[in-house]
Design a protein around this motif. Structure first.
Motif, PDB file in Angstrom:
ATOM      1  N   THR A 193       0.870  -1.167   0.000  1.00 48.58           N
ATOM      2  CA  THR A 193       0.000   0.000   0.000  1.00 48.58           C
ATOM      3  C   THR A 193       0.907   1.216   0.000  1.00 48.58           C
ATOM      4  O   THR A 193       1.902   1.245   0.736  1.00 48.58           O
ATOM      5  N   VAL A 201      -7.103   3.913   4.525  1.00 50.63           N
ATOM      6  CA  VAL A 201      -6.480   3.531   3.257  1.00 50.63           C
ATOM      7  C   VAL A 201      -6.277   2.022   3.316  1.00 50.63           C
ATOM      8  O   VAL A 201      -5.443   1.525   4.063  1.00 50.63           O
ATOM      9  N   ASP A 216      -3.355  -2.440  -0.600  1.00 47.20           N
ATOM     10  CA  ASP A 216      -2.971  -2.322  -2.015  1.00 47.20           C
ATOM     11  C   ASP A 216      -3.452  -1.042  -2.689  1.00 47.20           C
ATOM     12  O   ASP A 216      -3.418  -0.933  -3.917  1.00 47.20           O
ATOM     13  N   CYS A 217      -3.899  -0.050  -1.907  1.00 46.45           N
ATOM     14  CA  CYS A 217      -4.211   1.256  -2.487  1.00 46.45           C
ATOM     15  C   CYS A 217      -2.918   1.968  -2.883  1.00 46.45           C
ATOM     16  O   CYS A 217      -1.854   1.739  -2.303  1.00 46.45           O
ATOM     17  N   VAL A 231      -2.037   5.982  -3.250  1.00 43.80           N
ATOM     18  CA  VAL A 231      -2.417   7.389  -3.124  1.00 43.80           C
ATOM     19  C   VAL A 231      -1.208   8.212  -3.542  1.00 43.80           C
ATOM     20  O   VAL A 231      -0.111   8.025  -3.017  1.00 43.80           O
ATOM     21  N   LEU A 258     -11.142   4.530   1.701  1.00 40.14           N
ATOM     22  CA  LEU A 258     -10.757   3.878   0.457  1.00 40.14           C
ATOM     23  C   LEU A 258     -10.795   2.376   0.652  1.00 40.14           C
ATOM     24  O   LEU A 258     -10.103   1.832   1.517  1.00 40.14           O
ATOM     25  N   GLY A 307     -10.155  -1.617  -0.940  1.00 42.14           N
ATOM     26  CA  GLY A 307      -8.928  -2.202  -1.454  1.00 42.14           C
ATOM     27  C   GLY A 307      -8.641  -1.847  -2.904  1.00 42.14           C
ATOM     28  O   GLY A 307      -9.540  -1.735  -3.734  1.00 42.14           O
ATOM     29  N   GLU A 308      -7.362  -1.654  -3.204  1.00 39.64           N
ATOM     30  CA  GLU A 308      -6.836  -1.480  -4.551  1.00 39.64           C
ATOM     31  C   GLU A 308      -7.391  -0.252  -5.272  1.00 39.64           C
ATOM     32  O   GLU A 308      -7.474  -0.216  -6.504  1.00 39.64           O
ATOM     33  N   VAL A 309      -7.753   0.760  -4.514  1.00 40.56           N
ATOM     34  CA  VAL A 309      -8.132   2.056  -5.091  1.00 40.56           C
ATOM     35  C   VAL A 309      -6.863   2.815  -5.466  1.00 40.56           C
ATOM     36  O   VAL A 309      -5.846   2.742  -4.767  1.00 40.56           O
ATOM     37  N   VAL A 310      -6.919   3.568  -6.560  1.00 38.86           N
ATOM     38  CA  VAL A 310      -5.823   4.443  -6.974  1.00 38.86           C
ATOM     39  C   VAL A 310      -6.314   5.884  -6.951  1.00 38.86           C
ATOM     40  O   VAL A 310      -7.368   6.197  -7.531  1.00 38.86           O
ATOM     41  N   GLN A 366     -13.963  -0.524  -4.032  1.00 39.00           N
ATOM     42  CA  GLN A 366     -12.702  -1.173  -4.393  1.00 39.00           C
ATOM     43  C   GLN A 366     -12.453  -1.108  -5.902  1.00 39.00           C
ATOM     44  O   GLN A 366     -13.388  -1.117  -6.704  1.00 39.00           O
ATOM     45  N   HIS A 401     -10.552   4.215  -9.634  1.00 43.84           N
ATOM     46  CA  HIS A 401      -9.398   5.055  -9.967  1.00 43.84           C
ATOM     47  C   HIS A 401      -9.865   6.507 -10.026  1.00 43.84           C
ATOM     48  O   HIS A 401     -10.771   6.839 -10.798  1.00 43.84           O
TER      49      HIS A 401
END
Length: 258
Positions: free
Chosen positions: A102, A116, A119-120, A122, A134, A136-139, A154, A157
């Motif tokens: 992350t 957060v 695997d996000c 930021v 946020l 998981g895995e948000v960009v 999740q 983007h």
């Protein structure tokens, strides 16, 4: 400088100028850079990597294991860049085998009670206002500003230089340079004020507005609008960035306002 009432594992790598307040817990396999301050009652768990000149306010938890049932105890990281501020009771979980880490970038402000997840990513110069969550895995790309109490699904983007209203429920990707507001969350224009503050020229902003007129005001579907943009508007860094974002979107982009 470490308070005697703090616990720092002897294997942790802490720069000499780091200030550690009372009742802090720092586990093994933690690295903290020069000039950072760790407030009281902060817990920094294994896999945390915190950069230089950060400020971590009381009650934050950095590097806790993911809230994800697929996590099997693998060795992963939670990385915080330089000059970043983490306010009270923020939680930043470390990664899973999906991405291994992350990441929160540099010069970013994460306000109180934000989360957060695993695997996000930021970016730099991001502002996440109070209680933004946020999954998981948000960009979240550079210079995005997210209003307080926002919930992000999740895998979503959020593009660079985006402004999101407080209390938003985000389940689609938000393309670069726009404002997102209303309920349900929708495109409401280009973030022209934010872009001017970051030294975008009037010509650049006008070009971005032209692109979004094709996408949201022409009556075309997204794929047809992208084809028209490529055919009829001159190639610029901003145009190509928007097109690439849309083509790479897995969840589809933000709807227009109806």
């Amino acid at each position: 400088m470490k308070q005697p009432l703090a616990y720092v594992h002897p294997a942790a790598k802490i720069a000499s100028s780091v200030v550690i307040d009372p009742f802090v817990t720092i586990d093994a396999d933690v690295e903290i850079g020069e000039g950072t301050r760790i407030g009281s009652n902060v817990t920094i768990m294994e896999g945390a990597r915190i950069g230089r000149n950060c400020t971590i306010f009381p009650g934050a938890v950095i590097g806790a294991v993911p809230q994800d049932l697929k996590f099997k105890g693998e060795k992963t990281l939670a990385i915080i860049g330089d000059n970043t501020t983490i306010r009270e009771c923020v939680t930043v979980n470390r990664g899973t085998a999906a991405k291994d880490k992350t990441v929160v970038g540099s010069n970013t402000l994460i306000m109180a009670y934000c989360h957060v997840a695993h695997d996000c990513v930021v970016g730099d110069n991001v502002i996440m206002s109070n209680a933004t969550q946020l999954a998981g895995e948000v960009v979240v790309d550079n210079f995005a500003v997210i209003g307080g109490g926002t919930l992000v699904h999740q895998f979503c983007h959020i593009g660079p230089h985006v402004m999101v209203q407080g209390g938003a429920l985000i389940n689609k990707d938000i393309p670069p340079y726009v404002k997102a507001a209303r309920d349900p969350i929708s495109y409401v224009g280009v973030n022209s004020i934010g872009l001017r503050r970051r030294n975008f020229t009037n010509e650049q902003i006008n070009e971005i507005q032209d692109i979004y007129r094709y996408l949201y005001l022409s009556g075309l579907n997204v794929s047809d609008a992208v084809e028209r943009i490529e055919a009829e508007l001159p190639a610029t860094k901003e145009r190509d960035e928007i097109i690439l974002f849309i083509r790479n979107s897995k969840r589809g982009i933000l709807r227009g306002y109806v």
